[in-house]
Write a protein that holds these residues in place. Structure first.
Motif, short mmCIF file in Angstrom:
data_model
loop_
_atom_site.label_atom_id
_atom_site.label_comp_id
_atom_site.label_asym_id
_atom_site.label_seq_id
_atom_site.Cartn_x
_atom_site.Cartn_y
_atom_site.Cartn_z
N HIS A 106 0.83 -0.97 -0.16
CA HIS A 106 0.10 -0.33 0.04
C HIS A 106 1.08 1.58 -0.49
N GLY A 107 1.92 1.27 -0.17
CA GLY A 107 2.82 2.51 0.10
C GLY A 107 3.56 2.82 1.27
N ASN A 108 4.06 3.38 1.27
CA ASN A 108 4.80 4.13 2.80
C ASN A 108 4.12 4.73 4.03
N ASP A 109 2.84 5.22 2.87
CA ASP A 109 1.86 6.32 3.70
C ASP A 109 0.92 5.10 4.23
N SER A 110 0.99 4.33 4.08
CA SER A 110 -0.01 3.53 4.90
C SER A 110 0.58 2.84 6.03
N VAL A 111 1.31 3.47 6.15
CA VAL A 111 1.75 3.03 8.17
C VAL A 111 2.26 4.63 8.88
N ALA A 112 1.88 4.09 10.23
CA ALA A 112 2.04 5.48 10.71
C ALA A 112 3.30 5.27 11.91
N VAL A 113 3.72 5.97 12.94
CA VAL A 113 4.46 5.65 14.03
C VAL A 113 3.96 6.89 14.96
N PHE A 114 3.73 6.55 16.06
CA PHE A 114 3.27 6.94 17.02
C PHE A 114 4.32 7.49 18.38
N ALA A 115 5.39 8.70 17.83
CA ALA A 115 6.46 8.56 18.76
C ALA A 115 5.69 8.97 20.80
N SER A 116 6.72 9.34 22.33
CA SER A 116 5.72 8.98 23.11
C SER A 116 6.41 10.20 23.72
N ALA A 117 6.11 11.45 24.30
CA ALA A 117 6.37 12.79 24.89
C ALA A 117 6.47 12.16 26.19
N LYS A 118 6.32 10.57 26.64
CA LYS A 118 7.05 9.79 27.47
C LYS A 118 8.02 9.23 27.84
N CYS A 119 8.47 9.59 26.27
CA CYS A 119 10.29 9.35 26.53
C CYS A 119 11.53 10.14 26.28
N THR A 120 12.45 9.69 25.68
CA THR A 120 13.39 10.45 26.45
C THR A 120 13.90 11.50 24.85
N THR A 121 13.96 12.58 24.47
CA THR A 121 14.69 13.15 22.99
C THR A 121 15.22 12.48 22.57
N GLU A 122 16.07 11.67 23.05
CA GLU A 122 16.64 11.00 22.57
C GLU A 122 16.23 9.41 21.15
N GLU A 123 15.10 8.76 22.30
CA GLU A 123 14.37 8.08 22.00
C GLU A 123 13.39 8.77 20.48
N ASN A 124 12.90 9.97 20.71
CA ASN A 124 11.99 10.46 19.98
C ASN A 124 13.19 10.71 18.54
N TYR A 125 13.83 10.90 18.87
CA TYR A 125 14.86 11.14 17.34
C TYR A 125 14.71 10.02 16.81
N LEU A 126 15.43 9.45 17.26
CA LEU A 126 14.83 7.33 17.04
C LEU A 126 13.85 7.21 16.10
N PHE A 127 12.59 7.36 17.13
CA PHE A 127 11.14 7.21 16.51
C PHE A 127 11.20 7.10 14.96
N GLN A 128 11.46 9.20 14.90
CA GLN A 128 10.84 9.76 13.64
C GLN A 128 11.72 9.02 12.90
N LYS A 129 13.24 8.40 13.20
CA LYS A 129 14.30 8.70 12.06
C LYS A 129 13.77 7.35 11.40
N LEU A 130 13.19 6.63 12.41
CA LEU A 130 12.68 5.18 12.32
C LEU A 130 11.43 4.64 11.00
N ALA A 131 10.98 5.62 11.48
CA ALA A 131 10.00 6.44 10.26
C ALA A 131 9.77 6.57 9.23
N ARG A 132 10.76 7.92 8.99
CA ARG A 132 11.31 8.83 8.10
C ARG A 132 12.31 7.88 7.19
#
Lengths: 139, 564, 264, 678
Positions: free
Chosen positions: D95-121
Motif C-alpha cells: 500500500h505504499g510507505n504512507d500506509s504506515v504511521a508511527v506514534f512517538a512518545s512524550a514520555k520517552c527521552t529526546t534521544e528515543e524520540n529522535y530515533l522514532f522519527q528517524k525510524l519512520a522517516r
C-alpha cells in the motif's frame, strides 16, 4: 445572626459522664438542646483529631467529659485526657481558633446537676462567642 | 451496603409526649443505608422486641438502631433480641433520645424533635459502619488467690475451698483474722468473734486445697483473667504460683487520731479499738463519752465510715450492761444506725440511759484533762447552749480508712481506687463485688468500711463470682478491645506507654516491628487509640471511622440547617 | 580542616569505626545525599546544604541488617535521631554521629534557638536566635487576625505531603492525613484540619529542623507554627523533644505534677 | 548492601523537576527532592514524591508478546521484532510507505524520540510520525511560530518569581504544574498581581487577586476585549509595537467591536472585571502570560494562541525577563519530542520536511531517501485508519484508548488496522488491540534527556534495571531500524544519539550529555560554548517582526442544545496523570483520587436533583459514561468538568474529535453533553 443555634458535640465516657448525663435525664434537669453526646468508653479514647475535625468543619463547640481524676474506670485513662486537651486548646489558639470552644470537664455518675450546669454554661459561652468562624471559611 | 433498621421508641409518654416520633421516623427513612424505620410504644416490651425481631427477619436487616433510652441499662436486652433474630449483637447501635433528649428538653418539643433527628442520623452513620465481633475465649487456671486473711477474705477462701477450688490466702500479718483479732464481740447481736475466726481457720487448715501464706505480700503480678502470675514474698523467701481469679480482701484500718480532742496528751482519751481491748479484758468504765465522726465527714475526708455509729452503740450497751449505773454519753452529728437490727440497738441504748447529744461540725466538743477522767464542753444544738460533761474515758470514734499499701496493690492489679484510697468496684449496683478488670474481685472493707455481716456476705458473693470462671474453665473476652492493623502500625510505641493496663507490647510480625494487643488483658478503654498517630490502633465498636462518621453526620446536619 | 570531606571520612571510618557514611556530596553540579561504604571514595562532601539526613537514614535503616552508620548531623538532626532512638525505631548503638555546627546563615534561616550539636566535629559553633519574629507578631494578633493569617496560608497548600515526607520524626507509612477520616477535603487544599492534626502529632517530637518549611512549595511558614506549638508544650508540661530519655507527657499519668483537680 | 541516590528527572508534567531516586539493592524505596536543583529548589509535588512507586509494580510488562488466534503469548525479542518488521514491510510494499504511521512518545527521552522519527522517516520511509503534542500544544507550536517564529515557552520557570503581573488562563497551574504554581505563589508573596481566567475555580484562582470566569470556548472575545481596553486607554507599548511588530492596525480594527459589554455577552465576564484585569496586566512593569490546555484544545486553538501573543506584544511583554507567552507543557518530554522532530511536518529542530534544503541535509546524514510529503497527524491518522488508508501502526507508549477524543471512533480505527505494534511499560486499554507488544524500560531504568517546558535539557540517569526482558525504547528502535535494513541505527548509548541530533538540529547544536550532566542548558544552544537561551526574542524575532493576528471569536464546534444542554470540559486533577498508567499504580496517588467524577455547579445540581456523591450518567453525541457527581460552587453554571484519567469512565468517550484546521488539535475542552441521575 440573631437566631444562632450552636451545634455542639459532647464526648461522654461510658462510666461517669454518660451516666451523669443519664442521671440528669432521670432527674428531668432541663438544659439547652444544642449538645449531642457521643458515648465513648473512656475520655482517654477521644482523639484530639475528632475535636479538630469537628471545629474545623464548623461545629461551634466540643465538650469532652470524663470521670473525675482518681475515679477513672480505667485507672489513669483520664490522666491522658487531662494532658491532651489543654495542649489541643493551645494549638487551636495558635491557629486563631478560640480555645474556649473546647471544654474539658469531669462529671461523675452522681453529678446530674453538674452535667446540667456544664452543658448550660457551655452553651451560653458558645452563644457569647458566636458562630464558629470556620463555618463560613471556604478553602 | 448495609441494610439498617431504625426503631424509634415512644416510651409511652416519656419520649412521645415531647419528641414527634412519627416525624423522626419519616426523617430516618430517608437517611442513607436505612432500609426500614418504624416506631414502638415500648420497644423494650415483649411486644416491642417481638416486632423488632420480626422486622429484622422480614427486611433482612444487617444492622439495628434503636432510639430509646440509655444503653447503660437496656443495651443487653436489645442485643439479645438482635442475636435471637440472627444479627450479631455487635451490629446494634443505641441512640439515647430519652435521658439525653426528651426528658431534658421537655418544654422545647420542636427543638427536641430536631435534636432526636440529628442523634439518629449520627447513630445511623455509625451503625452503617459496624462490623460483627466475635467474643474471644481463654482457658482458666482452676486456682484462686485471696489477698487478705480478715473476715471477708477468710469467708471467701473458705467458700472457694468448700467448692473444691484450690485457694491461696495471702496475709501480711503473722496470723489470720485481721481486725477481728482485736475485737471480741460484734454487734448488733453481740456475737463472739473468736469462734467465728477459729472455725474458718480450721476449715482452711484442714483442707489440702488451701494454701495459707502468712507474713506475705505480693511483689509481682502479671497476666489476666484465667491466667495470672503471682510472686509473693513470704517472710524471707519468694514463691510463685498461677491463679485464674483473684479476690481482694485487704480490708481497712482504724484511723489513729492526729492531735485532736487531746488524743495522745490526755491518757483517758482513747480510740474505739483501745476500748475494745479494755472491754475484752472485762474492765468497763463508770462513765464514758463517745465522740462520733472524729476526723471524718469534714473537709479533707468527706465520707461517712458507716460502721462507727453501730460500734459505738454496741460498746455503749456493753458498758451499760456490765455496769447499769454507768453514765454514757454519745456526742454525734447524726446517728447512722441503719437497718432494723441496728435501729433496735439504738432504741435499746436510748432506753438504757445512754444520752445522745448532737454537735455541729463548726462547734466541736472541747476536751480538758481532769483528775480521773476528762471533761467535755459541747454546744448542744437542741438546747442551744453549752453543756459541760465529764467521763472516766473519752472514746474517739474514728473512721475506717483505706489499708496501707492500697495504692501499690491497685497498681499491681491494675484496678482503680477512689480518692479516699478505697477500691472502686465495676458498678455500684450492677457489679458490686467485681472490678472492671476481669477476673479480679473485691469484698469487705477494702471497698468501703463494712460490718462483719457485710464482709461475710460480700466474701461469699465474691467467692461465688470468682468461682464462675474457674468452674467454667473458660472465659469470654469482651469484644470491645483494641486491635492493631499490623500493616499500618509504625511501631512508634505510643500505645505501649499509654495503656493503663500494660496490655500492649512491641513485637515483630513477619519481620516488621509492630504493636500487639493482649486481648485478654485489654479492657477496651481506647486510650491507646487516641495515642496512635496513624489510626493503626482501633477500638472495636468505636473505630475512628465510626465515630468520624457520627461527627460527619452532625456536621452535615448543621450545615444543612445553616443553608435553610 | 580545609576539606571537610577528608575530615569526615577520617572521623567516620578511622576514628569511630563506622562501616558506612551518610553525608551530602556534590555530583552532577548538584548536592545530594550520598551513602558510602568504608573503603569507597567519599567524593566531594558538602556541609552547606541542609538535607535532613536523619529522614534519609530513617528510610534506609529498615533495609540495613548490620553495620554501623556514620551520619553527619546538625543539632536538630541529632535531636530527631534521639527521638527515633527513644521510640525504638533506630538502634542508637549502630549510629555514629559526626556533629556539624550550622553556619550563621543557616541559623538565621531557621531562626534556630539551639544550633550547636553536643559534639562539634565540623564547623564552628554559632549563637542561637532568641526569637522567631513571625511567632511574635502572630502572638500579638487577635484571634480573628491569626485565623485569617493561617487560613490564607493554608489555602495555598497543595497537599504534596512534603512536610511529612521530609520530616525526620514523622514515622508513619500510612498517614491519617491521606484519608478522609479526619480531614474532610479529598482534593486540595486540604483545609485547616490537615495542619492542625499534624501540629498535634508533632507536638511531642518536633525538633524545629525547618525541613517542612524549606520543602513547602506553597511557602507556608510551617516552622513558625512548629515553634509556636513547641513553646506551648514547654509552657504546659516543661517538655522539649530531642533527648533519648524523656517520655512524652502526653503518654504519662498526671502523677508528679497535678493530682488534685481544679476547683471551679 | 548497596544504597544509591540517583539524580534524575521527574516523569510527570513538563516542569522538569530533578530529584534523587533512593535505591537499595536494586529496589526503589523513595524520592528525595534535590535542594540545589534550579527548577524545583528542593520541592516537589505529590506525584513527584510518588514517582518511584509504579516503577517496580508487578504488573509491568516483562516479555515481548505476540497475538495469536486472538490470544497473547510470550515471544522472544527476535521473533517479535521480526514480526513487526515483516508485517510493516508487507503493508508498505502493498500500500505504499504512507500506509504506515508511527506514534512517538512524550514520555520517552529526546534521544528515543529522535530515533522514532528517524525510524519512520528513514527506515519505513514516511513522515507519518506524530505524538501526543497533537492533543495538547500543537496549536501552541502553530500559533507561536506564526506570531514569534518559535513555538516554545518564551521565558523560563524561575522568572515567574520576579513578574509583577501573571495572567493565567486555561491552566490549573497548582494542580497540573505544581512547582510552577509554587513560583507564582512566591511572586504573589513578592507583591505580584495574579489574574486567573478560567471557567472553574481552581486552587490558584482562589488565591488570585483577579478571578474571571469565562464560558468555555469564548476566549478570543475576552482577549480581544482586553486588547481593546489597552489600546483605548493608551496603555499599549507604542515603542514596542512600532519597532518590533506588524499588522497592528489590522488588529486594532478587529478588536474594535469587542467592547466590554459585547465581551460580557459572549463570555459572561463582568465588564468591570475585564477592564480591571486589562489595566492591571498592561500597567505592570513585567507581565507574564501562562496558559495550557484551556487555550489550546479548541477547534480554533491556533487563533487563541495567537490572540494571547497579540496581548503580550501590544503591551511589549515579549523578549524581556519575566514577561512573555508561556505555554505550560504537560508531559515530561513533550517539548523534547517536538524538538526531536516527532511531528509530521518537521525534522529535528523544527526544520520543515517539505523544505528541500532540510530534506537534502537529512538525506545526506541518514543516507536514506526521505519523503518531502508532510505526514499525517494523530487526529488525521485516526481518520485514515478508519477509512483504511493507513493499515499499519507502531505506537511507542501512548494510551490512545483513553487519551484521544471520541474513544468509540479510536476503537473502530484500531480495529481497522492490519497490524498494530505497541511498545509499553504496562498493559493498558490500548494494548488489548495490539498484535505485538514490546516491554519497555521506564524513566528510572535508562539514561537520556528530557526537555522541559522552558526548553531546559534535563538528564535522566539509570537507577535500576528494567523488569524481565524489558529494554529501553532507544534500544528497541535501534533493533527495529537495523532489522528494517536501515543505516544509522548502531548506537551504543543515548549520548551518541544526542550527538547525532545535535549535529543536525541547530537549536541543539551545543547540547551534549557531557554538558547537560552538570549544566542547565536551555535551547537554542547552537554551539558548544553557547550558554543556552533563557529568554527568547530578546534581540528580535526570528522572522524579523512579531506578527499580530487579527482574529475574531468563533463559537466552539459543538454548542449546547436542548438534548445536550451542558458544556463538558475535561482536564486533570492533581493526583492522577493523564491516562493513569503510572499514577493509578501508585497507591498513595490512587487513594487521593480513586474514582472518576464529574464536577457540576450546585445550582445546576439542585435543579437536576443531583446530590454530592450521586451516581450520574453523562452523555454526549458520541457516548455515555457513568460516574459520581461532585457538586461544587467552583464551576460556572451550565458547565460540567470531568478529569480524563479514568479508563472506567473515560471522558474521551464523550469528547468531540472536531479539530483546529491548522494544528489539527481536537476540541477536548468543549463539547455538548447531558447529565442525569442514574
Amino acid at each position: 445572626m440573631t437566631d444562632f443555634k450552636p451545634s455542639i458535640l459532647a464526648f461522654c465516657c461510658n462510666w461517669c459522664s454518660y451516666a451523669g448525663a443519664d442521671l440528669a435525664g432521670v432527674s428531668r434537669l432541663q438544659m439547652p438542646p444544642n449538645v449531642h453526646v457521643i458515648r465513648v468508653m473512656c475520655s482517654a479514647s477521644v482523639k484530639p483529631e475528632y475535636v479538630i475535625k469537628a471545629v474545623t468543619q464548623g461545629i461551634d463547640g466540643v465538650l469532652v467529659l470524663g470521670c473525675h481524676i482518681g475515679d477513672c474506670h480505667y485507672l489513669t485513662g483520664n490522666h491522658r485526657t487531662a494532658k491532651r486537651i489543654p495542649l489541643l486548646q493551645k494549638i487551636l489558639d495558635e491557629a486563631g481558633i478560640d480555645s474556649r470552644r473546647i471544654k474539658l470537664d469531669w462529671v461523675s455518675a452522681a453529678e446530674g446537676e453538674k452535667y446540667q450546669k456544664v452543658v448550660t454554661e457551655f452553651v451560653e459561652e458558645i452563644r457569647r462567642l458566636g458562630p464558629n468562624p470556620l463555618r463560613e471559611v471556604r478553602f | 451496603m448495609q441494610r439498617v433498621g431504625v426503631f424509634v421508641c415512644h416510651c409511652g409518654h416519656n419520649i412521645g409526649s415531647v419528641v414527634d416520633v412519627e416525624k423522626v421516623v419519616e426523617y430516618a427513612k430517608q437517611l442513607e443505608n436505612v432500609a426500614v424505620a418504624d416506631h414502638n410504644l415500648y420497644s423494650c416490651s415483649e411486644e416491642g422486641l417481638g416486632s423488632i425481631k420480626k422486622s429484622i427477619r422480614e427486611n433482612k436487616l444487617d444492622v439495628v438502631v434503636v432510639a430509646a433510652c440509655t444503653p447503660r441499662t437496656h443495651e443487653p436486652l436489645f442485643r439479645r433480641a438482635c442475636e435471637q433474630a440472627g444479627v450479631n449483637k455487635y451490629l446494634f447501635e443505641f441512640v439515647n433520645i430519652r435521658e439525653h433528649c426528651s426528658w431534658i428538653h421537655a418544654k422545647e418539643k420542636e427543638a427536641a424533635t430536631e435534636k432526636a433527628k440529628r442523634l439518629i442520623a449520627m447513630g445511623v452513620a455509625k451503625a452503617s459502619l459496624l462490623t460483627p465481633q466475635k467474643e474471644g475465649e481463654a482457658s482458666v487456671i482452676p486456682v484462686a488467690a485471696v489477698i487478705g486473711g480478715g473476715i471477708a477474705g477468710l469467708t471467701a477462701a473458705a467458700s472457694l475451698v468448700s467448692q473444691g477450688i484450690e485457694t491461696h490466702v495471702i496475709e501480711k500479718e503473722a496470723r489470720l483474722g485481721g481486725l477481728l483479732n482485736n475485737i471480741s464481740v460484734i454487734g448488733p447481736e453481740f456475737v463472739e468473734t473468736e469462734p467465728l475466726i477459729r472455725r474458718l481457720k480450721e476449715d482452711l487448715e484442714r483442707s489440702p486445697q488451701a494454701h495459707i501464706h502468712l507474713e506475705s505480700r505480693i511483689v509481682e503480678l502479671g497476666g489476666f483473667i484465667g491466667n495470672f502470675d503471682i510472686k509473693i514474698a513470704e517472710g524471707a523467701k519468694t514463691t510463685d504460683f498461677k491463679v485464674g481469679a483473684i479476690i481482694v480482701a485487704t480490708g481497712g484500718r482504724e484511723l489513729e487520731p492526729t492531735n485532736v480532742y487531746g488524743f495522745g496528751k490526755i491518757p483517758t482519751v482513747i480510740t474505739q479499738m483501745e476500748l475494745e481491748k479494755r472491754l475484752a479484758g472485762g474492765a468497763a468504765p463508770s462513765s464514758a463519752i463517745f465522740i462520733q465522726c472524729v476526723e471524718c465527714r469534714q473537709p479533707g475526708r468527706e465520707y461517712c465510715s458507716r460502721i462507727c455509729c453501730n460500734v459505738t452503740l454496741k460498746n455503749a450497751l456493753r458498758i451499760i450492761r456490765s455496769n447499769p449505773n454507768a453514765r454514757v454519753t454519745v456526742l454525734h452529728r447524726d446517728i447512722m444506725s441503719y437497718g432494723t437490727t441496728a435501729e433496735r440497738l439504738y432504741r435499746e441504748a436510748s432506753e438504757s440511759g445512754v444520752s445522745f447529744m448532737r454537735y455541729g461540725l463548726e462547734s466541736p466538743p472541747k476536751i480538758s484533762e481532769k483528775e480521773d477522767g476528762a471533761s467535755v464542753e459541747v454546744f448542744d444544738e437542741t438546747l442551744n447552749e453549752n453543756i459541760g460533761i465529764s467521763g472516766e474515758i473519752v472514746v474517739l470514734a474514728t473512721p475506717i480508712i483505706s489499708q496501707e499499701g492500697t495504692a501499690e496493690t491497685a497498681k499491681l492489679l491494675k484496678v482503680p481506687a477512689d480518692k479516699n484510697g478505697f477500691f472502686l468496684e465495676a458498678h455500684v449496683k450492677l457489679r458490686p463485688v467485681e472490678f472492671a478488670t476481669d477476673g479480679v474481685f473485691i469484698c469487705g472493707s477494702a471497698r468501703w468500711p463494712s460490718h462483719v455481716t457485710e464482709c461475710i456476705a460480700q466474701g461469699l458473693a465474691a467467692a461465688a463470682k470468682a468461682a464462675i470462671p474457674i468452674r467454667g474453665g473458660k472465659v469470654v473476652i469482651e469484644a470491645i478491645t483494641a486491635e492493631v492493623d499490623v500493616e499500618r502500625c509504625a511501631a512508634c510505641g505510643n500505645c505501649v506507654l499509654a495503656c493503663p493496663y500494660e496490655a500492649i507490647e512491641m513485637t515483630v510480625i513477619d519481620g516488621k516491628r509492630c504493636a500487639k494487643v493482649n486481648e485478654a488483658q485489654c479492657k477496651g478503654c481506647g486510650t491507646c487509640v487516641a495515642a496512635c498517630p496513624n489510626d493503626a490502633m482501633q477500638q472495636k465498636g468505636f473505630t475512628t471511622r465510626q465515630l468520624g462518621a457520627m461527627i460527619d453526620a452532625l456536621i452535615k446536619n448543621c450545615k444543612e440547617e445553616a443553608v435553610e | 580542616m580545609n576539606d571537610p570531606g577528608k575530615e569526615i571520612s577520617r572521623l567516620a571510618f578511622d576514628e569511630r569505626g563506622a562501616d558506612y557514611l551518610l553525608a551530602v556530596r556534590e555530583e552532577y553540579g548538584n548536592a545530594g545525599p550520598a551513602f558510602v561504604a568504608k573503603g569507597e571514595d567519599v567524593g566531594d562532601i558538602r556541609t552547606d546544604i541542609p538535607y535532613q539526613l536523619v529522614t534519609i537514614l530513617r528510610k534506609i535503616y529498615p533495609y540495613m541488617e548490620d553495620g554501623k552508620i556514620a551520619v553527619v548531623i546538625r543539632r536538630c538532626e541529632e535531636k530527631a535521631l534521639n527521638e527515633l532512638i527513644k521510640r525504638g525505631i533506630i538502634d542508637g548503638d549502630r549510629i555514629i554521629r559526626i556533629g556539624l555546627a550550622c553556619s550563621e546563615g543557616q541559623i538565621e534561616a531557621c531562626r534556630c534557638t539551639d544550633p550547636v550539636p553536643s559534639c562539634v566535629d565540623i564547623g564552628s559553633p554559632g549563637k542561637g536566635w532568641n526569637e522567631d519574629q513571625l511567632s511574635k507578631e502572630l502572638s500579638a494578633m487577635s484571634s480573628e487576625e491569626r485565623l485569617d493569617f493561617w487560613v490564607a496560608q493554608f489555602r495555598k497548600c497543595n497537599k504534596c505531603y512534603a512536610c511529612s515526607t521530609n520530616c525526620p520524626v514523622c514515622v508513619c507509612d500510612h498517614c491519617v492525613l491521606e484519608e478522609c477520616t479526619f480531614v474532610a477535603e479529598k482534593g486540595i487544599p486540604p483545609g485547616m484540619a490537615f495542619h492542625l492534626i499534624r501540629a498535634y502529632h508533632l507536638s511531642d517530637k518536633c525538633t524545629e529542623c525547618g525541613e517542612c518549611e524549606r520543602s513547602c512549595p506553597a511557602h507556608i511558614p510551617l516552622l513558625t507554627f512548629r515553634k509556636m506549638t513547641n513553646r506551648d508544650m514547654k509552657d504546659l508540661y516543661g517538655y522539649e523533644s530531642g533527648d533519648t530519655e524523656t517520655v512524652s507527657p502526653l503518654l504519662t499519668t498526671l502523677e508528679g505534677d497535678l493530682l488534685e483537680e481544679e476547683e471551679d | 548492601m548497596k544504597i544509591d541516590h540517583v539524580l534524575t528527572t521527574c516523569p510527570y508534567c513538563g516542569t522538569g523537576c530533578n530529584f534523587y531516586l533512593q535505591v537499595v539493592n536494586e529496589r526503589l524505596i523513595g524520592v528525595i527532592p534535590c535542594k540545589t536543583d534550579e527548577i524545583s529548589q528542593g520541592r516537589l509535588c505529590i506525584k513527584g514524591y510518588n514517582a518511584h512507586t509504579f516503577v517496580q509494580h508487578p504488573d509491568r510488562l516483562k516479555h515481548p508478546m505476540i497475538k495469536e488466534k486472538g490470544k497473547m503469548r510470550k515471544a522472544s525479542w527476535d521473533e517479535a521484532l521480526d514480526k513487526i518488521v515483516s508485517e510493516i514491510k508487507r503493508i508498505t510494499s502493498e500500500h505504499g510507505n504512507d500506509s504506515v504511521a508511527v506514534f512517538a512518545s512524550a514520555k520517552c527521552t529526546t534521544e528515543e524520540n529522535y530515533l522514532f522519527q528517524k525510524l519512520a522517516r528513514s527506515a519505513i520511509g514516511t513522515n507519518n510520525v506524530d505524538h501526543c503534542a497533537r492533543l495538547c500544544h500543537a496549536s501552541t507550536v502553530a500559533g507561536l511560530v506564526y506570531s514569534f517564529g518559535s513555538g516554545a515557552m518564551t521565558n523560563s520557570i524561575p522568572e515567574f518569581e520576579d513578574a509583577n503581573c501573571i495572567l493565567v488562563t486555561g491552566s490549573n497551574t497548582l494542580e497540573a504544574h505544581p512547582l510552577i504554581g509554587s513560583r507564582i505563589l512566591k511572586a504573589m508573596e513578592n507583591g505580584a498581581q495574579v489574574i486567573v481566567i478560567d471557567p472553574r475555580d481552581t486552587p490558584l484562582s482562589r488565591l488570585a487577586q483577579f478571578t474571571l470566569h469565562q464560558k468555555p470556548g469564548s476566549d478570543i472575545a475576552w482577549i480581544n476585549g482586553m486588547i481593546r481596553v489597552i489600546i483605548e486607554e493608551g496603555l499599549f507599548d507604542k515603542e514596542f509595537v512600532d519597532g518590533r511588530t506588524e499588522l497592528f492596525e489590522e488588529l486594532k480594527q478587529v478588536v474594535q467591536q469587542y467592547t466590554p459589554e459585547e465581551v460580557e455577552k459572549i463570555t459572561g465576564i463582568e465588564p468591570k472585571m475585564l477592564v480591571d484585569a486589562a489595566r492591571t496586566y498592561a500597567k505592570a512593569d513585567r507581565s507574564m502570560i501562562a496558559y495550557a490546555m484551556g487555550i489550546t484544545q479548541h477547534s480554533n486553538g491556533t487563533d487563541l494562541v495567537k490572540s494571547l501573543a497579540n496581548l503580550a506584544m501590544v503591551t511589549g511583554n515579549v523578549g524581556k525577563e519575566s514577561t512573555g507567552v508561556n505555554p505550560l507543557r504537560g508531559q515530561c518530554n513533550v517539548q523534547g519530542a517536538c524538538d526531536a522532530g516527532c511531528l509530521p511536518d518537521f525534522y529535528p529542530g523544527y526544520q520543515k520536511v517539505n523544505d528541500t534544503g532540510a530534506n537534502k541535509k537529512f538525506r545526506g546524514a541518514w543516507k536514506s531517501n526521505l519523503s518531502t510529503k508532510v505526514g499525517s497527524t494523530i487526529t488525521s491518522t485516526m481518520e485514515k485508519m478508519e477509512s483504511g488508508e493507513i493499515k499499519g501502526l507502531i505506537i511507542f507508549g501512548e494510551n490512545v484508548m483513553v487519551s484521544d477524543p471520541d474513544i468509540a471512533h479510536i476503537e473502530k480505527a484500531l480495529n481497522s488496522l492490519d497490524f498494530f505494534a505497541l511498545v509499553e511499560i504496562f498493559p493498558s486499554e490500548t494494548s488489548k488491540f495490539a498484535d505485538v507488544i514490546l516491554p519497555a524500560a521506564c524513566y528510572a531504568e535508562k539514561d537520556g534527556t528530557f526537555t522541559n517546558t522552558d526548553r531546559k535539557i534535563r538528564m535522566l540517569r539509570k537507577a535500576v534495571g528494567p523488569p524481565g526482558e524489558a529494554m529501553p525504547d532507544w534500544k528497541i528502535a535501534c533493533e527495529l531500524g537495523k532489522k528494517f535494513g536501515a543505516e544509522g541505527f548502531d548506537f551504543s548509548s543515548p549520548a551518541e544519539i544526542m550527538d547525532e541530533m545535535a549535529s543536525l538540529a541547530p537549536i541543539y547544536g551545543g547540547v551534549s550529555h557531557g554538558r547537560a550532566d552538570t549544566e542547565v542548558i536551555s535551547w537554542p544552544c547552537p554551539t558548544k560554548d553557547h550558554p543556552g537561551t533563557k529568554v527568547l526574542h530578546v534581540d528580535g524575532f526570528k522572522m524579523g517582526r512579531g506578527k499580530f493576528a487579527p482574529v475574531h471569536h468563533s463559537p466552539p464546534n459543538e454548542e449546547p442544545s436542548e438534548e445536550f444542554p451542558m458544556v463538558l470540559s475535561t482536564g486533570r486533577n492533581l493526583f492522577q496523570f493523564h491516562t493513569g498508567t503510572m499514577t493509578r499504580k501508585s497507591p498513595k496517588l490512587e487513594q487521593e483520587a480513586p474514582e472518576p467524577y464529574v464536577e457540576i455547579n450546585s445550582g445546576d445540581a439542585k435543579m437536576l436533583g443531583i446530590e454530592d456523591g450521586s451516581r450520574v450518567r453523562v452523555t454526549s453525541r458520541r457516548g455515555s459514561i457513568a460516574l459520581v457527581a461532585k457538586v461544587t460552587e467552583r464551576i460556572i453554571p451550565g458547565t460540567i468538568f470531568i478529569p480524563f484519567h479514568y479508563a472506567e469512565a473515560a471522558a474521551n468517550r464523550l469528547t468531540n474529535p472536531a479539530y483546529d484546521p491548522i494544528a489539527q488539535i481536537p476540541e477536548l475542552k468543549v463539547c455538548a453533553a447531558r447529565i442525569e441521575r442514574s
